[in-house]
Design an enzyme around this catalytic site. Structure first.
Site, PDB file in Angstrom:
ATOM      1  N   ASP A  41       0.970  -1.262   0.103  1.00  0.00           N
ATOM      2  CA  ASP A  41       0.250   0.192   0.186  1.00  0.00           C
ATOM      3  C   ASP A  41       0.624   1.492   0.279  1.00  0.00           C
ATOM      4  OD1 ASP A  41      -1.879  -1.434   0.022  1.00  0.00           O
ATOM      5  OD2 ASP A  41      -2.986  -0.696   2.061  1.00  0.00           O
ATOM      6  N   LYS A 139      -7.138  -5.258  -2.936  1.00  0.00           N
ATOM      7  CA  LYS A 139      -7.705  -5.375  -1.833  1.00  0.00           C
ATOM      8  C   LYS A 139      -8.470  -4.507  -0.847  1.00  0.00           C
ATOM      9  CE  LYS A 139      -4.107  -3.830   1.041  1.00  0.00           C
ATOM     10  NZ  LYS A 139      -4.435  -3.255   1.900  1.00  0.00           N
ATOM     11  N   CYS A 184      -2.138  -3.201   7.807  1.00  0.00           N
ATOM     12  CA  CYS A 184      -1.730  -3.948   6.500  1.00  0.00           C
ATOM     13  C   CYS A 184      -0.466  -4.489   6.216  1.00  0.00           C
ATOM     14  CB  CYS A 184      -2.188  -3.029   5.345  1.00  0.00           C
ATOM     15  SG  CYS A 184      -3.642  -2.559   4.831  1.00  0.00           S
TER      16      CYS A 184
HETATM   17  C1  VGL Z   1      -4.414   0.737   6.112  1.00  0.00           C
HETATM   18  C2  VGL Z   1      -5.941   1.526   7.043  1.00  0.00           C
HETATM   19  C3  VGL Z   1      -7.099   1.030   6.283  1.00  0.00           C
HETATM   20  C4  VGL Z   1      -3.071   0.199   5.285  1.00  0.00           C
HETATM   21  C5  VGL Z   1      -5.852   0.154   4.319  1.00  0.00           C
HETATM   22  O1  VGL Z   1      -3.098   0.379   4.559  1.00  0.00           O
HETATM   23  O2  VGL Z   1      -2.777  -0.655   5.977  1.00  0.00           O
HETATM   24  N1  VGL Z   1      -4.458   0.995   6.572  1.00  0.00           N
HETATM   25  N2  VGL Z   1      -7.081   1.104   4.929  1.00  0.00           N
END
Ligand code: VGL
Ligand code: ZN
Length: 237
Positions: A41, A139, A184
């Site tokens: 991410d 995802k 994540c």
């Molecule tokens: C994430 C919160 C919501 C992450 C993704 O990438 O850690 N955190 N969505």
């Protein structure tokens, strides 16, 4: 070579604890063909100026770019939500970001809107320089289920297919980096362990959100699960 147990035996408790926390210089971790770097991410929303900016999130990029040069195998992940996603506070009347609610699959932290499919915020950072990356796994695209983990959605039963992909490619050692450490990254590492992979989190290649003790909990849970916490300097080619 000095035997490590003899060496540890001769040291005081505090020194042992300090040294046990990181790999010995002589015990560098060697990246091989069965190793895969997972870049979690690294998307505009999680970078400075983004809607769910992780503090100093941009600092992971040069570390990841450098690390990536030692890996033949790289997988990236991309948080990829519908505009009305269940993890968004805006989807729930009267709720605000960082509130926690109960859903059928368990507790859900509510977030500012982020990583909406096709938006600039959802794009991977242009500063990433990993041309050999082989797979980008998206995802969190089911509107009623979040997915911090790159392996398994938050309902605990819907697979993303990543474990099968890695196994099909005979990859056995997973090195997790990216954002955010306590969500994540940690959930991906926990599921990697569950799926039987040797699993590492490279701490200086990650940054956390840290809401309500989440970062300490993430290190506790991953350590208990057998995930190894290392630094990028512990890695060699
Ligand atoms: C994430 C919160 C919501 C992450 C993704 O990438 O850690 N955190 N969505
Ligand atoms: Zn998300």
């Amino acid at each position: 070579m000095v035997d490590r147990r003899q060496l540890l035996g001769g040291l005081g408790g505090a020194a042992v604890a300090g040294m046990a926390a990181r790999a010995f210089a002589a015990d560098k971790i060697k990246i091989d063909d069965a190793s895969v770097l997972i870049v979690v991410d690294v998307q505009n929303c999680f970078l400075p100026g983004g809607s769910l900016a992780v503090k100093d999130g941009d600092q992971v990029i040069p570390v990841i770019n450098r690390l990536a040069k030692t890996f033949r195998n790289v997988v990236m992940t991309q948080d990829w939500h519908t505009a009305d996603h269940i993890s968004f506070a805006s989807t729930h009347a009267g709720k605000k970001p960082f509130d926690v609610i109960d859903l059928d699959y368990g507790k859900q932290v509510l977030w500012p809107d982020h990583c909406v499919q096709g938006s600039d915020g959802a794009a991977l950072s242009k500063e990433l320089s990993i041309p050999q990356a082989q797979l980008v796994i998206r995802k969190g695209f089911h509107k009623d289920v979040d997915s911090y983990s790159a392996f398994m959605e938050a309902d605990g039963k819907t697979s993303t297919g990543l474990a099968s992909y890695l196994k099909a490619r005979k990859l056995k050692r997973v090195f997790v980096t990216g954002l955010a450490t306590d969500f994540c990254v940690a959930w991906t590492a926990l599921d990697a362990r569950k799926a039987g992979f040797e699993t590492y989190i490279i701490e200086d290649a990650c940054r956390g959100i840290d809401t309500k003790g989440s970062l300490a909990k993430a290190w506790h849970d991953t350590s208990k699960a057998g995930v190894k916490r290392i630094q990028s300097a512990d890695i060699t080619v």
